[in-house]
Enzyme design. Sequence first.
Site, PDB file in Angstrom:
ATOM      1  N   ASP A   1      -4.840  28.764 -18.534  1.00 41.54           N
ATOM      2  CA  ASP A   1      -4.076  29.527 -19.425  1.00 41.54           C
ATOM      3  C   ASP A   1      -2.874  28.813 -19.622  1.00 41.54           C
ATOM      4  OD1 ASP A   1      -6.119  31.302 -19.929  1.00 41.54           O
ATOM      5  OD2 ASP A   1      -5.569  32.903 -18.623  1.00 41.54           O
TER       6      ASP A   1
ATOM      7  N   HIS B   1      -1.044   2.728 -14.414  1.00 42.73           N
ATOM      8  CA  HIS B   1      -1.751   3.390 -13.572  1.00 42.73           C
ATOM      9  C   HIS B   1      -2.307   4.459 -14.114  1.00 42.73           C
ATOM     10  CE1 HIS B   1      -2.792   5.487  -9.932  1.00 42.73           C
ATOM     11  NE2 HIS B   1      -2.087   6.415 -10.251  1.00 42.73           N
TER      12      HIS B   1
HETATM   13  C1  HEM Z   1       0.952   5.346  -3.591  1.00 43.83           C
HETATM   14  C2  HEM Z   1       0.237   5.370  -4.590  1.00 43.83           C
HETATM   15  C3  HEM Z   1      -0.011   6.242  -5.920  1.00 43.83           C
HETATM   16  C4  HEM Z   1       1.177   6.697  -6.522  1.00 43.83           C
HETATM   17  C5  HEM Z   1       2.591   6.422  -6.264  1.00 43.83           C
HETATM   18  C6  HEM Z   1       0.777   7.446  -7.548  1.00 43.83           C
HETATM   19  C7  HEM Z   1       1.412   8.095  -8.787  1.00 43.83           C
HETATM   20  C8  HEM Z   1       1.033   8.572  -9.923  1.00 43.83           C
HETATM   21  C9  HEM Z   1       1.850   9.345 -10.905  1.00 43.83           C
HETATM   22  C10 HEM Z   1       3.246   9.269 -10.879  1.00 43.83           C
HETATM   23  C11 HEM Z   1       0.945   9.759 -11.712  1.00 43.83           C
HETATM   24  C12 HEM Z   1       1.215  10.619 -13.152  1.00 43.83           C
HETATM   25  C13 HEM Z   1       1.563  11.946 -12.787  1.00 43.83           C
HETATM   26  C14 HEM Z   1       0.270  12.848 -13.198  1.00 43.83           C
HETATM   27  O1  HEM Z   1      -0.483  12.609 -14.136  1.00 43.83           O
HETATM   28  O2  HEM Z   1       0.060  13.589 -12.116  1.00 43.83           O
HETATM   29  C15 HEM Z   1      -0.350   9.453 -11.252  1.00 43.83           C
HETATM   30  C16 HEM Z   1      -1.438   9.928 -11.774  1.00 43.83           C
HETATM   31  C17 HEM Z   1      -2.864   9.873 -11.520  1.00 43.83           C
HETATM   32  N1  HEM Z   1      -3.147   8.972 -10.300  1.00 43.83           N
HETATM   33 FE1  HEM Z   1      -2.017   8.133  -9.173  1.00 43.83          FE
HETATM   34  N2  HEM Z   1      -0.896   7.354  -7.324  1.00 43.83           N
HETATM   35  C18 HEM Z   1      -1.052   6.677  -6.524  1.00 43.83           C
HETATM   36  C19 HEM Z   1      -2.184   6.261  -6.121  1.00 43.83           C
HETATM   37  C20 HEM Z   1      -3.495   6.625  -6.650  1.00 43.83           C
HETATM   38  C21 HEM Z   1      -4.862   6.579  -6.576  1.00 43.83           C
HETATM   39  C22 HEM Z   1      -5.147   5.750  -5.229  1.00 43.83           C
HETATM   40  C23 HEM Z   1      -5.615   7.036  -7.193  1.00 43.83           C
HETATM   41  C24 HEM Z   1      -7.145   7.092  -7.249  1.00 43.83           C
HETATM   42  C25 HEM Z   1      -7.822   6.017  -7.068  1.00 43.83           C
HETATM   43  C26 HEM Z   1      -4.802   7.756  -8.342  1.00 43.83           C
HETATM   44  C27 HEM Z   1      -5.307   8.505  -9.285  1.00 43.83           C
HETATM   45  C28 HEM Z   1      -4.344   9.179 -10.035  1.00 43.83           C
HETATM   46  C29 HEM Z   1      -4.950   9.924 -11.261  1.00 43.83           C
HETATM   47  C30 HEM Z   1      -6.574  10.236 -11.523  1.00 43.83           C
HETATM   48  C31 HEM Z   1      -4.002  10.337 -12.027  1.00 43.83           C
HETATM   49  C32 HEM Z   1      -3.887  11.253 -13.340  1.00 43.83           C
HETATM   50  C33 HEM Z   1      -3.929  10.301 -14.493  1.00 43.83           C
HETATM   51  C34 HEM Z   1      -4.088  11.305 -15.661  1.00 43.83           C
HETATM   52  O3  HEM Z   1      -4.935  11.898 -15.824  1.00 43.83           O
HETATM   53  O4  HEM Z   1      -3.692  10.821 -16.760  1.00 43.83           O
HETATM   54  N3  HEM Z   1      -3.570   7.543  -7.641  1.00 43.83           N
HETATM   55  N4  HEM Z   1      -0.349   8.970  -9.973  1.00 43.83           N
END
Ligand code: HEM
Length: 475
Positions: A226, A337
């Site tokens: 919601d 990313h």
């Molecule tokens: C220190 C390492 C990492 C940092 C600083 C980081 C940071 C971020 C940030 C800033 C976002 C965008 C905000 C959000 O959508 O929540 C994000 C999204 C995401 N991250 Fe990471 N992340 C890291 C490691 C990882 C790893 C290892 C994975 C998985 C293999 C991962 C999976 C995801 C996923 C699935 C999203 C959502 C993307 C979306 O739905 O648009 N992250 N991350």
Amino acid sequence: MINLNSTNLDITDPDLRSSFSDLQGGILKSHGRDVSRHVFVRFHDAELARTWVRSMAESVTSALQQHESAVEWKATGKEHLFTSLMLSGDGYRALHVDQARAPRDKAFTAGMKDLDQTYNTAPRGDHKPTANPLADDPQDWEEAFRSEVHALALFAYGSDGHDDDEAAAAVDAAVKELAAALSGGAGEIVCVQSGHALRNDIGQVIEHFGFTDGVSDPLVLKSDLDRAYANGGFEHYDPSINIGGVIVPDPGGGPDAYGSFVVYRKLQQNLRGFADHTAQMADALGVDRDLAGALVMGRFKDGTPVGEQSVPGWRNEFNDFNYDDDWTGLRCPLASHARRSNPRGDTYRRFGSPETIERSRRIVRRGISYGTPDLDPPQEWTDTGLLFLCYQANIEDQFIFIQHTWCNNQDFLEDAVGRDPVAGQCPADEQRNPQVWPTQWGRPHSERSFEFGDHVRMRGGEYFFVPSLSALRTM
Ligand code: HEM
């Protein structure tokens, strides 16, 4: 019984009461507390350890209790300690749990340090089992994670705005109590990781590179859906996930018992290196630093998706977007990313692969930052980073697939587009190739290559299962 093909569930639904009071908290919804301790435990004596697990069950927070304490906190401000207990595959073996009562998952059973176990990580049904798909090197891990870890107890306290010292005292007291309970011979504490949520000036959670984090996560509960609907709608991206993507029946518990598989990874972040490299990339592309950072992350620091506009400013949790109008990554680069870790239809657009398959890869992230809150240290590789933690129903099909086939893959969607510049890990025998970036946002023929990465290092981790309370009580 929970219908695993359902979503939009009401946590107060009387028909689901017995399941939600048996399921541990934190899975369906973040516990939301800012200060936490992750206590890694090794058992010494199976019988004493089982007694300890049974006694811990009495203080573990169920999904329903989590909800009830959130309602009370909103009404009265009263804080509650959040407690969760997870066991590794080695942990189940050390407790001598009957195989029929142990959860089944290939990665969980093998453990994160097992580099010989092979996984099916090829897309579209090409079965090419791969060993060490994450490109991990346990030699680089912290000592504590290189040996067997059997359990992880998670304590969290203190909401946004709460006195941090009081919150730290509450979680430290819980760790002390745990140490005392183990000291009779059940086991020992291997290490304690201290988490602390960082927040920006409007209270949003950020990670150490300074970006709003935890914005896009698959949602199961009606209250969260919601809220997401009110925050932008679902016209371009549906954030809901069937609950069966996050939980599985727990063979060790009662008939209504469920649990979830957890991936835990301590990821050290090089804040100085990331900031300097972003500045170099901005110069090389001829764009400002805000945009360079957004191209790397997929969102600006304030959360504005770079696929939607070339400047920050939205400062909200907008999530209703996809990349339909940006096939080639001229606005949000194919390597970025957020796009790599959730391609929002890219595999359908490129390969005609059913969207349900891509969506079934999604994980529920519940990580927390560790280390000093200084986001601008003068030196590289300070003791800071992310205690990455995610829940899912199948580790091989979800986390391992995302990390290997999307983030670590230099040829995902197109040849030679490079690895995810944040989460991508490079196998020791391969070299880092540059990624492709737009120099003019949204303009065709404006791309340039530039190599960005190596600012995140894996320092250790393990796979766990979060058992139902009934399983813990009857361990
Ligand atoms: C220190 C390492 C990492 C940092 C600083 C980081 C940071 C971020 C940030 C800033 C976002 C965008 C905000 C959000 O959508 O929540 C994000 C999204 C995401 N991250 Fe990471 N992340 C890291 C490691 C990882 C790893 C290892 C994975 C998985 C293999 C991962 C999976 C995801 C996923 C699935 C999203 C959502 C993307 C979306 O739905 O648009 N992250 N991350």
